[in-house]
Design an enzyme around this catalytic site. Structure first.
Site, mmCIF file in Angstrom:
data_model
loop_
_atom_site.group_PDB
_atom_site.id
_atom_site.type_symbol
_atom_site.label_atom_id
_atom_site.label_comp_id
_atom_site.label_asym_id
_atom_site.label_seq_id
_atom_site.Cartn_x
_atom_site.Cartn_y
_atom_site.Cartn_z
ATOM 1 N N GLY A 176 -7.778 33.243 -0.305
ATOM 2 C CA GLY A 176 -7.998 33.877 -1.605
ATOM 3 C C GLY A 176 -9.405 33.648 -2.101
ATOM 4 O O GLY A 176 -10.262 33.165 -1.356
ATOM 5 N N ASN A 177 -9.652 34.041 -3.339
ATOM 6 C CA ASN A 177 -10.969 33.802 -3.931
ATOM 7 C C ASN A 177 -10.800 33.457 -5.409
ATOM 8 O O ASN A 177 -9.693 33.476 -5.938
ATOM 9 C CB ASN A 177 -11.892 35.007 -3.720
ATOM 10 C CG ASN A 177 -11.399 36.249 -4.422
ATOM 11 O OD1 ASN A 177 -11.442 36.342 -5.638
ATOM 12 N ND2 ASN A 177 -10.896 37.214 -3.655
ATOM 13 N N ARG A 178 -11.914 33.132 -6.061
ATOM 14 C CA ARG A 178 -11.853 32.544 -7.398
ATOM 15 C C ARG A 178 -11.938 33.563 -8.535
ATOM 16 O O ARG A 178 -12.092 33.175 -9.692
ATOM 17 C CB ARG A 178 -12.972 31.513 -7.549
ATOM 18 C CG ARG A 178 -12.745 30.293 -6.674
ATOM 19 C CD ARG A 178 -13.912 29.328 -6.759
ATOM 20 N NE ARG A 178 -14.154 28.871 -8.127
ATOM 21 C CZ ARG A 178 -15.263 28.241 -8.518
ATOM 22 N NH1 ARG A 178 -16.234 28.034 -7.659
ATOM 23 N NH2 ARG A 178 -15.398 27.839 -9.754
ATOM 24 N N ALA A 211 -11.896 41.594 -6.947
ATOM 25 C CA ALA A 211 -12.559 41.037 -5.767
ATOM 26 C C ALA A 211 -11.578 41.069 -4.597
ATOM 27 O O ALA A 211 -10.805 40.123 -4.407
ATOM 28 C CB ALA A 211 -13.018 39.611 -6.053
#
Ligand code: CTP
Ligand code: CA
Length: 229
Positions: free
Chosen positions: A33-35, A100
């Site tokens: 995943g990402n932030r 994102a």
């Protein structure tokens, strides 16, 4: 209204906003995943609703409450995000890709939880590139005159400055506007503030000084509004 104006200048318009960060599953309990917090996308959805638009917000793994008067579609993976954004875009006057999406996903998702090997060896995760949703929306255009907006966080590198790389990205993705954040000074994730340059395919770029994500959202809608038929 958030801007202190009552102008419903997006009344009768349908807009699609994506927000958050996608998850790409390795097995039933693990993901890459990402932030991305989803704050900017949610600010965009709230601002558009306040200006009278019919808003579809496609939210990937966002923990924020649903904005009032907005249709929220929750997704997890880039494949799901693509399906929901492309489907909603068919009836949209504008599409803003603030999400994102993960650039890559594991080649396969294990049905069973991955276990540690007895010999202590580490697994190798093989990745495959995800579809580029903005490129698809920008280059295929579901409706004539639809305004397509992307976001880019850039640091600049030996091949070009932040704005050089962003201009190339705007052209490659076929979008009308690209909202560019210079992230070379550190991460902006989860911050209530944002500053940006809005690059325009027609050359009328706009610099937006540091302010709330809501303020930036309204400037983005001003720019979209001016390009709607
Ligand atoms: N985007 C998208 N689909 C993807 C990746 C990105 O729609 N698979 C969108 C993002 O939502 C954003 C814009 O494209 O609006 C730019 O994202 P960015 O990560 O900067 O672009 P990439 O093409 O992934 O380029 P990079 O190699 O710099 O990450
Ligand atoms: Ca990317």
């Amino acid at each position: 209204l958030e801007r202190g104006t009552t102008e419903l200048d997006l009344a009768g318009r349908h807009v699609v906003v994506s927000a958050g960060g996608t998850r790409e599953y390795l097995d039933p309990v693990r993901f890459l995943g990402n932030r991305s917090s989803g704050l900017q996308g949610y600010a965009l959805a709230r601002a558009a609703a306040a200006r009278g638009a019919e808003v579809t917000l496609v939210a990937a793994n966002v923990t924020l409450p649903d904005p009032a008067g907005v249709k929220v579609v929750r997704v997890e993976t880039t494949a799901q995000l693509r399906q929901e954004v492309v489907s909603a875009a068919a009836a949209a006057d504008a599409v803003v890709m603030a999400a994102a999406p993960a650039d890559f996903r594991p080649t396969g998702v294990s049905d069973a939880k991955i276990k540690k090997a007895a010999d202590g060896s580490a697994p190798t995760i093989e990745l495959v590139q995800n579809p580029d949703i903005l490129h698809e929306i920008g280059t295929e255009r579901a409706r004539e005159g639809q305004v397509v907006v992307g976001f880019a966080a850039e640091t600049g590198d030996e091949t070009g400055s932040v704005l050089d790389l962003a201009r190339t990205k705007l052209v490659r993705k076929g979008c009308d506007l690209l909202v560019v954040n210079d992230v070379s000074g550190g991460a902006v994730f989860g911050s209530p503030d944002n500053e940006a340059v809005i690059l325009a395919a027609d050359g009328a770029d706009v610099e937006v000084s540091r302010g709330s994500k809501s303020a930036l959202a309204h400037v983005i809608w001003d720019q979209v509004r001016g390009r709607l038929r």
